[in-house]
Design an enzyme around this catalytic site. Structure first.
Site, PDB file in Angstrom:
ATOM      1  N   THR A   1       0.756  -1.198  -0.059  1.00 34.68           N
ATOM      2  CA  THR A   1      -0.329   0.132  -0.223  1.00 34.68           C
ATOM      3  C   THR A   1       0.864   1.051  -0.237  1.00 34.68           C
ATOM      4  O   THR A   1       2.288   1.360   0.555  1.00 34.68           O
ATOM      5  CB  THR A   1      -1.044  -0.053   1.554  1.00 34.68           C
ATOM      6  OG1 THR A   1       0.223   0.046   2.391  1.00 34.68           O
ATOM      7  CG2 THR A   1      -1.844  -1.134   0.671  1.00 34.68           C
TER       8      THR A   1
ATOM      9  N   GLU B   1      -5.620  -2.742  -1.946  1.00 36.69           N
ATOM     10  CA  GLU B   1      -6.301  -3.794  -1.334  1.00 36.69           C
ATOM     11  C   GLU B   1      -6.907  -4.822  -1.833  1.00 36.69           C
ATOM     12  O   GLU B   1      -7.847  -5.636  -1.845  1.00 36.69           O
ATOM     13  CB  GLU B   1      -6.924  -4.200   0.398  1.00 36.69           C
ATOM     14  CG  GLU B   1      -5.822  -3.356   1.615  1.00 36.69           C
ATOM     15  CD  GLU B   1      -5.608  -1.300   1.489  1.00 36.69           C
ATOM     16  OE1 GLU B   1      -5.607  -1.061  -0.027  1.00 36.69           O
ATOM     17  OE2 GLU B   1      -5.327  -0.999   2.247  1.00 36.69           O
TER      18      GLU B   1
ATOM     19  N   LYS C   1     -14.780  17.606  12.045  1.00 36.46           N
ATOM     20  CA  LYS C   1     -16.020  18.046  12.934  1.00 36.46           C
ATOM     21  C   LYS C   1     -15.827  19.248  13.282  1.00 36.46           C
ATOM     22  O   LYS C   1     -15.313  19.577  14.110  1.00 36.46           O
ATOM     23  CB  LYS C   1     -15.796  16.953  13.723  1.00 36.46           C
ATOM     24  CG  LYS C   1     -16.926  16.661  14.500  1.00 36.46           C
ATOM     25  CD  LYS C   1     -17.087  15.027  15.270  1.00 36.46           C
ATOM     26  CE  LYS C   1     -17.817  14.783  15.324  1.00 36.46           C
ATOM     27  NZ  LYS C   1     -18.514  13.484  16.301  1.00 36.46           N
TER      28      LYS C   1
ATOM     29  N   TRP D   1     -20.005  16.029  10.756  1.00 38.63           N
ATOM     30  CA  TRP D   1     -18.950  16.489  10.147  1.00 38.63           C
ATOM     31  C   TRP D   1     -19.105  17.467   8.530  1.00 38.63           C
ATOM     32  O   TRP D   1     -20.721  17.311   8.036  1.00 38.63           O
ATOM     33  CB  TRP D   1     -19.415  14.644   9.713  1.00 38.63           C
ATOM     34  CG  TRP D   1     -19.119  14.109  10.741  1.00 38.63           C
ATOM     35  CD1 TRP D   1     -20.101  13.259  11.016  1.00 38.63           C
ATOM     36  CD2 TRP D   1     -18.182  13.587  11.207  1.00 38.63           C
ATOM     37  NE1 TRP D   1     -19.551  12.208  12.385  1.00 38.63           N
ATOM     38  CE2 TRP D   1     -17.640  12.730  12.281  1.00 38.63           C
ATOM     39  CE3 TRP D   1     -16.702  14.390  11.288  1.00 38.63           C
ATOM     40  CZ2 TRP D   1     -17.141  11.998  12.910  1.00 38.63           C
ATOM     41  CZ3 TRP D   1     -15.488  13.364  12.112  1.00 38.63           C
ATOM     42  CH2 TRP D   1     -15.967  12.116  12.551  1.00 38.63           C
TER      43      TRP D   1
HETATM   44  P1  AMP Z   1      -5.042   2.736  -3.426  1.00 42.43           P
HETATM   45  O1  AMP Z   1      -4.493   1.622  -2.502  1.00 42.43           O
HETATM   46  O2  AMP Z   1      -3.397   3.435  -2.913  1.00 42.43           O
HETATM   47  O3  AMP Z   1      -4.860   2.513  -4.439  1.00 42.43           O
HETATM   48  O4  AMP Z   1      -5.939   4.333  -2.656  1.00 42.43           O
HETATM   49  C1  AMP Z   1      -6.822   3.692  -2.461  1.00 42.43           C
HETATM   50  C2  AMP Z   1      -7.676   4.340  -2.072  1.00 42.43           C
HETATM   51  O5  AMP Z   1      -8.103   5.923  -3.313  1.00 42.43           O
HETATM   52  C3  AMP Z   1      -8.910   4.514  -1.849  1.00 42.43           C
HETATM   53  O6  AMP Z   1      -9.177   4.099  -0.070  1.00 42.43           O
HETATM   54  C4  AMP Z   1      -9.708   6.108  -1.447  1.00 42.43           C
HETATM   55  O7  AMP Z   1      -9.369   6.639  -0.221  1.00 42.43           O
HETATM   56  C5  AMP Z   1      -9.097   6.655  -3.000  1.00 42.43           C
HETATM   57  N1  AMP Z   1     -10.129   6.320  -4.488  1.00 42.43           N
HETATM   58  C6  AMP Z   1     -10.109   5.721  -5.176  1.00 42.43           C
HETATM   59  N2  AMP Z   1     -10.637   5.369  -5.993  1.00 42.43           N
HETATM   60  C7  AMP Z   1     -11.713   6.781  -5.234  1.00 42.43           C
HETATM   61  C8  AMP Z   1     -12.444   7.795  -6.752  1.00 42.43           C
HETATM   62  N3  AMP Z   1     -13.035   6.906  -7.699  1.00 42.43           N
HETATM   63  N4  AMP Z   1     -12.564   8.224  -5.520  1.00 42.43           N
HETATM   64  C9  AMP Z   1     -12.139   9.499  -4.390  1.00 42.43           C
HETATM   65  N5  AMP Z   1     -11.346   8.641  -3.750  1.00 42.43           N
HETATM   66  C10 AMP Z   1     -10.736   7.375  -4.136  1.00 42.43           C
END
Ligand code: AMP
Length: 540
Positions: free
Chosen positions: A183, A329, A439, A444
Site C-alpha cells: 500500500t 487491497e 468535525k 461532519w
Molecule cells: P490505493 O490503495 O493507493 O489505490 O488508494 C486507495 C484509496 O484511494 C481509496 O481507499 C480511496 O480513498 C481513494 N480512491 C480510490 N478511488 C477513488 C475515487 N474514484 N474517488 C475518490 N477516492 C478514491
C-alpha cells in the site's frame, strides 16, 4: 440422491492467459514509448515467447514457487513480460513503487524477502540508493536506452537467452500467490497485499464486463496508472485476456506526450488518477483542435475524487470519463460509475450528479456502510459510514501481518477507511477518508465535496481541504488551492463561487494559495503534510 456438478475443476491461472495470446492474438501490437521517446513495437506472440524464456531463465536461476521477484520499472513491454513470466514460474511478481523514498523501498524489499530484482537502466541511480540496504541474489537490467550494462549486473536480454520459449509450466494452484503490491502508506509503514492467480483472473473477467470497462479485442488500452500501483488497475492482465492492443507510455506522463500517443495509436481506453487528467484538460483547453483522438475514447479515472467540471470538459472533447473506485487491497477495481438503464432519460445535470459518484460494486464485490458504533447504515443516500467490502479479489489479510489489524472486522470484511453514502440505486458516494473528515461544532463536513466544488472554479487547478483546530468549533475547514498562472482566487471569490451549493457553515474559513499541493507517490493529496504545514494555524 444428492446431485453433483458435472463441471470440470479447471484452475483459474495465468499460464492459460499466456498461451491464449500466442494462439489467438499473435499479431496484436504492444507499443511502448521508451525513455528517448522513440516507439518500441512488438506483438503478443513475441511477448509470449519472451515471457516464457524469462520464466525458464528464472527457474534455472533457482527461483522456486512462492519466491518473490521484484520489478522496478516504468510501464512498457518488458514489464508486461515480467507480469506474465514471473507468475508462470509459480513465483510472485513484486512491483516496487519507484516514487517512494529509498528507505521505504528497501524496507519493502526486505519485508517481502525479494530474491531477484529486474529494473530499467534509467532507474539505476535509484537502485544505487537502495543497494547497501538490500541483498538481491541477482540484479537484472533492462537496456531500454541501449547503453552498455556494467558487469555488476545481468543484461535482461542476455538473461532471456539463458531460457527457452518451450518452457513447461509447473503445476500452479489457482490460490497460489501471483503478485504483490505494498500500500502507498499515507499513515504508518506500507503493508503488503498478495494477489492469487484466481483473484487476478476473476478481477480481469469482471473488469472486462460490458457493465464495467467493457474491454474487448478491438480496444487499444493505455494504462497511465503505473504498473507498480495496484497492477496498473489490472489493465495489463485484462487486456491480455481480451486480446486488446496495449500501448504503454513509459516514463512520459506529461499531457502533450500522452495526447500525442492517444492520437497516434488511436487509443480507445486509458486509465489514471485525476491529476493526469487535470493537466490534459489544460492542454486541451489551450489547443482545442490540436489532437484527434479515437471517437468516444473512454478514460477510467480513480484513486482520488474527480470534480464534475472534469466530466463536462472531457465530454465536450468526445472523451468519456468513467469513474472507478478501489484500492490496492481490492485488486483494485471494486465499483464503477456506469449509468443504469433508464438513467439516460434523466436531465444532463442529473446524469452528472450520478457520474461523480463512485458507482455500483462489480459482481461478487459486496459492500456495506457502518458508523463508528458498528451499526449498519441504510442506503438512503444520506446516512454515511465507513465502507466495508468483501469478495474474491479483496484481501483478507496483510502479508506477514495477518488480519488482526484494525483493518478487518471480526466477521471478515475489509475496513476501507473510506466514508460514504449509498443511495437506493446502490451507488456509492465517497464523502471522505475517516481520517480526513472535518468535525465542526459536532457536525461532519466532507472535505471531498468541498474540494470537488472548489476545483470546478475556472481559475483553480487543485484544491485540498483539511481540518484545522478551532477554539470554538473544534475544527474548521481550511482550503488550500493552486491557481492558474497569472490568476488569484481569494476567500471571498471561493465563498461567492460556492454560494448556494453548501450550507454556509460548510464554507472554508480560510483559503490559502500554494504553488503545489504535496502528493503521495500515487498522486493523492498528502493531507498529513498539509496538516503539518498548517498546524497551529491562527484563524483570522
Ligand atoms: P490505493 O490503495 O493507493 O489505490 O488508494 C486507495 C484509496 O484511494 C481509496 O481507499 C480511496 O480513498 C481513494 N480512491 C480510490 N478511488 C477513488 C475515487 N474514484 N474517488 C475518490 N477516492 C478514491
Amino acid at each position: 440422491m444428492s446431485t453433483k456438478s458435472t463441471m470440470m475443476d479447471f484452475p483459474l491461472t495465468l499460464p492459460h492467459m499466456l498461451e491464449r495470446i500466442g494462439l489467438y492474438f499473435p499479431t496484436i501490437d504492444v507499443v511502448s514509448r521508451l525513455p528517448d521517446k522513440t516507439l518500441h513495437r512488438t506483438n503478443y506472440l513475441t511477448i509470449q515467447r519472451r515471457a516464457k524464456k524469462l520464466a525458464s531463465a528464472l527457474t534455472q536461476a533457482g527461483i522456486k514457487k512462492g519466491d518473490c521477484v521484484a520489478t522496478l520499472m516504468w510501464n512498457h513491454y518488458a514489464h508486461l513480460e515480467c507480469y506474465m513470466g514471473i507468475p508462470c514460474t509459480g513465483a510472485v511478481l513484486h512491483t516496487l513503487n519507484l516514487r517512494l523514498l529509498p528507505d521505504d523501498i528497501s524496507y519493502i524489499v526486505n519485508h517481502a524477502e525479494d530474491q531477484i530484482l529486474i529494473l530499467d537502466d534509467v532507474l539505476l541511480p535509484l537502485y544505487e540508493q537502495i543497494k547497501d540496504k538490500t541483498s538481491f541474489k541477482k540484479v537484472i537490467v533492462v537496456p531500454l536506452c541501449g547503453a552498455e550494462i556494467s558487469d555488476e549486473f545481468i543484461n535482461y536480454e542476455d538473461f532471456l537467452e539463458t531460457g527457452s520459449s518451450e518452457f513447461e509450466y509447473p503445476e500452479i494452484d489457482e490460490n497460489d500467490a501471483l503478485g504483490m503490491c505494498y500500500t502507498s502508506g499515507t499513515t504508518g509503514r506500507p503493508k503488503g497485499v498478495v494477489y492469487s492467480h484466481r483473484s487476478t483472473v476473476l478481477h480481469s473477467m469482471a473488469e472486462a464486463l460490458g457493465s464495467a470497462l467493457a474491454i474487448n479485442q478491438c480496444d487499444v488500452v493505455t494504462p497511465v496508472v503505473p504498473m507498480f500501483h495496484a497492477n496498473a488497475w489490472g489493465l495489463p492482465y485484462t487486456a491480455v485476456m481480451a486480446g486488446a492492443k496495449l500501448v504503454f507510455p513509459g516514463p512520459h506522463l506529461d499531457a502533450e506526450s500522452l495526447m500525442d500517443l492517444y492520437e497516434q495509436e488511436q487509443v480507445t481506453l486509458s486509465a489514471g488518477v485525476p491529476t493526469i487528467w487535470m493537466t490534459i484538460k489544460q492542454a486541451l483547453e489551450a489547443e482545442p483542435t490540436r489532437w484527434k483522438t479515437a471517437p468516444n475514447m473512454r478514460m477510467a479515472v480513480g484513486g482520488a475524487a474527480i470534480p464534475e467540471s472534469l466530466f463536462r470538459v472531457f465530454d465536450s472533447f468526445d472523451m468519456k470519463i468513467i469513474q472507478a473506485w478501489g484500492m490496492t487491497e481490492t485488486s483494485p477495481l471494486a465499483s464503477i460509475g456506469i449509468l443504469k438503464s433508464g438513467m439516460s432519460d434523466l436531465s444532463e445535470d442529473e446524469q452528472y450528479k450520478i457520474r461523480v459518484k463512485q458507482g455500483v460494486p462489480l459482481p461478487f464485490v459486496e459492500v456495506r456502510i457502518m458508523d463508528d458504533e458498528g451499526s449498519l447504515q441504510s442506503w438512503d443516500g444520506e446516512a454515511q459510514g465507513e465502507i466495508q467490502v468483501r469478495g474474491p479479489w479483496i484481501t483478507g489479510a496483510y502479508h506477514k501481518e495477518g488480519s488482526q489489524l484494525d483493518k478487518f472486522t471480526s466477521d471478515g470484511w475489509l475496513r476501507t477507511g473510506d466514508v460514504a453514502t449509498i443511495d437506493p440505486e446502490g451507488f456509492i458516494k465517497l464523502t471522505d477518508r475517516t481520517k480526513d473528515l472535518v468535525k465542526s461544532g459536532g457536525e461532519w463536513i466532507s472535505s471531498v465535496d468541498l474540494e470537488n466544488a472548489i476545483m470546478d472554479h475556472p481559475d483553480v487547478i487543485e484544491a485540498a481541504v483539511i481540518a484545522v483546530a478551532h477554539p470554538k468549533w473544534d475544527e474548521r475547514p481550511l482550503a488550500v488551492i493552486v491557481v492558474k498562472e497569472g490568476k488569484s482566487v481569494s476567500k471571498t471569490d471561493v465563498h461567492s463561487f460556492l454560494k448556494g451549493k453548501f450550507h454556509k457553515t460548510w464554507l472554508p474559513d480560510d483559503v490559502e494559495t500554494l504553488s503545489e499541493i504535496p502528493k503521495t507517490s500515487t498522486g493523492k493529496f498528502l493531507k498529513k503534510e498539509l496538516r503539518k504545514i498548517y498546524e497551529g494555524w491562527i484563524w483570522k
